[in-house]
Design a protein around this motif. Structure first.
Motif, PDB file in Angstrom:
ATOM      1  N   VAL A 607       0.867  -1.175   0.000  1.00 60.14           N
ATOM      2  CA  VAL A 607       0.000   0.000   0.000  1.00 60.14           C
ATOM      3  C   VAL A 607       0.904   1.225   0.000  1.00 60.14           C
ATOM      4  CG1 VAL A 607      -1.771   1.314   1.220  1.00 60.14           C
ATOM      5  CG2 VAL A 607      -1.846  -1.193   1.238  1.00 60.14           C
ATOM      6  N   VAL A 609       1.352   5.605  -1.246  1.00 61.83           N
ATOM      7  CA  VAL A 609       0.756   6.858  -1.692  1.00 61.83           C
ATOM      8  C   VAL A 609       1.877   7.771  -2.158  1.00 61.83           C
ATOM      9  CG1 VAL A 609      -0.590   8.899  -1.049  1.00 61.83           C
ATOM     10  CG2 VAL A 609      -1.172   6.672  -0.067  1.00 61.83           C
ATOM     11  N   HIS A 617      -2.251  13.508  -4.389  1.00 60.59           N
ATOM     12  CA  HIS A 617      -1.994  12.205  -3.782  1.00 60.59           C
ATOM     13  C   HIS A 617      -2.792  11.094  -4.464  1.00 60.59           C
ATOM     14  CE1 HIS A 617      -0.467  14.370  -0.038  1.00 60.59           C
ATOM     15  NE2 HIS A 617       0.507  13.568  -0.417  1.00 60.59           N
ATOM     16  N   MET A 619      -3.117   6.733  -4.442  1.00 58.58           N
ATOM     17  CA  MET A 619      -2.759   5.486  -3.767  1.00 58.58           C
ATOM     18  C   MET A 619      -2.512   4.383  -4.787  1.00 58.58           C
ATOM     19  SD  MET A 619      -4.822   3.237  -0.888  1.00 58.58           S
ATOM     20  CE  MET A 619      -4.403   4.349   0.462  1.00 58.58           C
ATOM     21  N   ARG A 636      -4.770   1.785  -8.804  1.00 58.48           N
ATOM     22  CA  ARG A 636      -4.525   3.135  -8.291  1.00 58.48           C
ATOM     23  C   ARG A 636      -5.845   3.879  -8.114  1.00 58.48           C
ATOM     24  NH1 ARG A 636      -0.133   2.402 -11.890  1.00 58.48           N
ATOM     25  NH2 ARG A 636       1.893   2.724 -10.882  1.00 58.48           N
ATOM     26  N   LEU A 639      -7.056  10.065  -3.775  1.00 58.29           N
ATOM     27  CA  LEU A 639      -7.571  10.107  -2.407  1.00 58.29           C
ATOM     28  C   LEU A 639      -8.738  11.102  -2.329  1.00 58.29           C
ATOM     29  CD1 LEU A 639      -4.327  10.062  -0.229  1.00 58.29           C
ATOM     30  CD2 LEU A 639      -5.505   8.186  -1.385  1.00 58.29           C
ATOM     31  N   ILE A 677      -6.473   0.055   4.325  1.00 56.54           N
ATOM     32  CA  ILE A 677      -6.326   0.932   3.156  1.00 56.54           C
ATOM     33  C   ILE A 677      -7.029   2.260   3.400  1.00 56.54           C
ATOM     34  CG2 ILE A 677      -7.070   1.220   0.758  1.00 56.54           C
ATOM     35  CD1 ILE A 677      -6.558  -1.797   0.390  1.00 56.54           C
ATOM     36  N   SER A 681      -5.400   6.104   3.714  1.00 59.75           N
ATOM     37  CA  SER A 681      -5.911   7.229   2.936  1.00 59.75           C
ATOM     38  C   SER A 681      -6.294   8.393   3.843  1.00 59.75           C
ATOM     39  CB  SER A 681      -7.122   6.784   2.109  1.00 59.75           C
ATOM     40  OG  SER A 681      -7.778   7.880   1.524  1.00 59.75           O
TER      41      SER A 681
END
Length: 719
Positions: A607, A609, A617, A619, A636, A639, A677, A681
């Motif tokens: 994971v 970012v 940003h 992820m 992907r 965020l 996850i 975030s």
């Protein structure tokens, strides 16, 4: 480095984008237009622009001309300057050489002209002097409020209103109106897409925004999304200068129910370099661009013909995502090959209802093929009415969402007559009837389809791509959270950091744990004796890793020891420190991190970012360890990542069966991984002005009920 669990962010984002969009109605449908540089000199840009408005448009408003060397052109009075115009136009179309453009725009802005369309080249795409002139245009716009379209563009056309503010000599031939809005940055490629009209694709309007010193492709996507005459938006993007603005525009299109189909130039190093030199745009990361487009439902295609294929199909009917396909042909080979392509695209053939079968058998010869695909045989020649009488029941079958009609050859008037029957049948059903013109000979039948606005596919390959994308869009829309707003718009857009620092693993894990991210409890030993004490206190076996802000790939330099028994911790400490000192003599070594080993049998995932320069940003999720770099099997999302998005990411990677259970293996704790996850975030969004990059590799995921745990963490922050 001192650990701070509540770090202060900078006061505000650097240069946050203003995503308020101006009404562009007067630009697309002006009541008055001035041509600055109008001319009667044959083949000049000014002459073509004037001719397109006078001879080939249906412009009913006031036309004003500026040319200091003439008193009139074609009976229309000329004025020496914008300042001297007797009235203030809605749009000033500027076609004079670059050195005079700044003053013309200055005069237009001073007298309150709302829009300037600058066709002239020689600005930021050319040289430093051009960049300076373009900067002056931007300053004038900010000071006076005039909005600038271009420079270095072919103009703007509203086909539905038949108004062409362009110098293109092809304008007179490209006037098939319709429901597709076209927003491009490239002029030549945009004109190529316009000429999809030859296949029957009707274009409502076309903007080609050139250098985008002010108005951008995002502004035109946003405008078209709100135009009731536009059902689908097609776009060609060379670069995205303002990520927040683009995101806001495509999000608006999604909420308005307007699909966006696009080609993004710059997916390779070569293309990115060429795009930058062409429009001086930011091309961005191809992988991130594609992920963002998918997230907003934008349908990314590979070539210009695919834009037309997909947009024209979407303009005919919006899909639900549950459509099944019928194949209807007069050639058994074409029917079979078409069905092959349907299957290869992962699409599903419909099973006909009994009444459909009865209706076909009542009119077709007994040797026809009545299943799906349907082969009517040569009845199109001997009994054309039987063809149409059997086609309509197939189109009206309750299980059929789209009918494919492969046409492998041109039989002159016979094919033209059949095409007419198909057009007539389309008028009696909402189910899209989609011809596939497979022959290199474009006969009268092809023209019949084009004139009716039924855009034929030119190959089975392109058909399969377009129909797959059509169905997928319906599925995306059915599950899309149209109220979701990216953090890019709510938290601001931060420019590139001047300096960064990397938290130690212990500091990073402490921050993550404080934010609700499950992380292995870590302690740092500064000596071999302290390492032994910590290891004995933990009991069982430990993981030991070097702690240094300068060393991120710890295992590569012998800085990691796993499954270390307590009695061996002191020796492992000395070995790790020696390896690190040898590999990175300049690095400060803070000690060795010691934590309990994760239970055996877990799956390792990644994971991460990172801050994209265009979209902020983003992820990335995939398999952990070296697999993420080796296989690049990742998903992907921008965020913030919601629980639903987290589940999508887990299902999207090719290796998803490892998570859900494969060959008798127990499924992993998907709920715990989803929560991890989302927590990551939320952590980054909360610290969006400070966190530049975050890598958790690996994340340990146990079987259902065993949880998920961040085993390693690298966090890069603004210094």
């Amino acid at each position: 480095m001192t650990l701070d669990h509540t770090p202060a962010s900078p006061a505000s984002p650097a240069a946050p984008a203003d995503c308020a969009f101006q009404d562009l109605s007067r630009l697309f449908s002006p009541a008055s237009i001035a041509i600055v540089g109008a001319s009667d000199r044959e083949n000049s840009i000014g002459a073509h622009t004037l001719s397109n408005l006078v001879d080939h448009s249906d412009f009913k408003g006031e036309l004003l001309l500026v040319n200091p060397r003439q008193t009139e052109i074609r009976g229309i009075p000329c004025h020496p300057s914008v300042e001297a115009l007797p009235a203030t136009p809605d749009v000033a179309v500027i076609v004079i050489p670059a050195p005079g453009v700044v003053e013309a725009v200055r005069q237009a802005g001073a007298r309150g002209v709302p829009f300037a369309v600058i066709l002239t080249s020689g600005f930021s795409e050319a040289d430093e002097a051009g960049k300076a002139m373009e900067a002056e245009l931007v300053a004038i716009g900010k000071a006076t409020g005039i909005r600038i379209y271009g420079p270095n563009c072919p103009g703007l056309v509203n086909i539905n209103a038949r108004v062409g503010m362009t110098f293109s000599p092809a304008y007179r031939n490209d006037l098939r109106a319709g429901p597709i809005g076209l927003a491009t940055q490239g002029g030549g490629l945009g004109r190529n897409m316009m000429q999809g009209m030859e296949r029957g694709a009707g274009i409502a309007m076309w903007s080609s925004s050139g250098n985008e010193c002010d108005l951008q492709v995002a502004d035109f996507i946003h405008h078209m999304a709100g135009d009731p005459q536009v059902r689908v938006i097609a776009t060609l993007i060379e670069g995205i200068k303002d990520g927040p603005r683009f995101a806001a525009a495509v999000a608006h299109a999604a909420r308005m129910g307007k699909p966006v189909v696009g080609v993004k130039v710059g997916r390779s190093e070569y293309g990115a370099r060429a795009a930058a030199s062409h429009t001086a745009s930011i091309t961005g990361s191809a992988e991130v661009n594609s992920a963002v487009l998918r997230q907003f439902g934008v349908i990314e295609v590979d070539d210009l013909d695919e834009v037309i294929d997909t947009a024209a199909l979407l303009a005919r009917r919006l899909p639900t995502g549950e459509e099944k396909i019928a194949v209807f042909a007069s050639s058994g080979g074409a029917a079979s090959l078409c069905a092959d392509n349907v299957g290869a695209a992962g699409l599903e053939l419909a099973a006909f209802a009994p009444e459909t079968d009865r209706a076909m058998r009542a009119v077709l010869p007994e040797y026809a093929a009545f299943g799906n695909p349907v082969d009517t045989t040569s009845v199109t020649i001997s009994n054309p009415s039987a063809f149409s009488d059997s086609l309509l029941p197939v189109a009206q079958d309750p299980g059929v969402g789209l009918v494919l009609l492969p046409i492998p050859m041109d039989y002159h008037q016979f094919t033209a007559h059949t095409a007419g029957l198909i057009v007539e049948a389309q008028g009696r059903t909402d189910t899209p009837l989609c011809p596939i013109w497979m022959s290199d000979r474009l006969g009268e039948g092809y023209k019949v389809f084009a004139e009716a606005g039924i855009t034929p596919f030119r190959s089975l390959r392109n058909m399969a791509k377009a129909v797959r994308r059509w169905v997928d869009y319906g599925r995306w829309r059915a599950g899309a959270d149209l109220d979701w707003t990216p953090a890019l718009l709510t938290r601001g857009h931060w420019t590139e950091a001047e300096a960064t620092a990397t938290l130690t693993e212990a500091e990073g894990k402490a921050e993550l744990a404080a934010a609700g991210v499950p992380a292995a409890a870590a302690q740092v030993a500064a000596s071999a004796g302290e390492a032994a004490k910590i290891a004995h206190g933990l009991g069982g076996r430990s993981a030991m890793k070097i702690v240094s802000a300068r060393i991120t790939h710890k295992s590569d330099i012998g800085g990691v020891k796993l499954n270390v028994p307590a009695h061996a911790a002191a020796g492992a400490f000395d070995e790790i420190m020696a390896n690190a000192a040898r590999a990175a003599p300049e690095a400060t070594l803070d000690g060795v991190l010691i934590e309990p080993m994760a239970p055996a049998g877990g799956l390792e995932v990644f994971v991460g970012v990172s801050r994209d320069p265009v979209f902020g940003h983003v992820m990335t999720f995939g398999l952990g360890g070296v697999h993420v770099e080796l296989f690049k099997d990742v998903a992907r999302r921008m965020l913030p990542v919601t629980p639903a998005m987290a589940r999508e990411m887990m299902a999207e990677i090719r290796s998803a069966p490892l998570l859900t259970g494969i060959r008798g293996q127990a499924p992993r704790d998907m709920a715990a991984l989803e929560a991890l996850i989302v927590a990551v975030s939320d952590y980054v969004v909360a610290h969006s002005g400070r966190v530049e990059e975050l890598d958790i590799n690996p994340v340990w995921v146990g079987e259902e009920g065993q949880g998920a745990l961040a085993l390693d963490a690298v966090i890069v922050v603004r210094a």
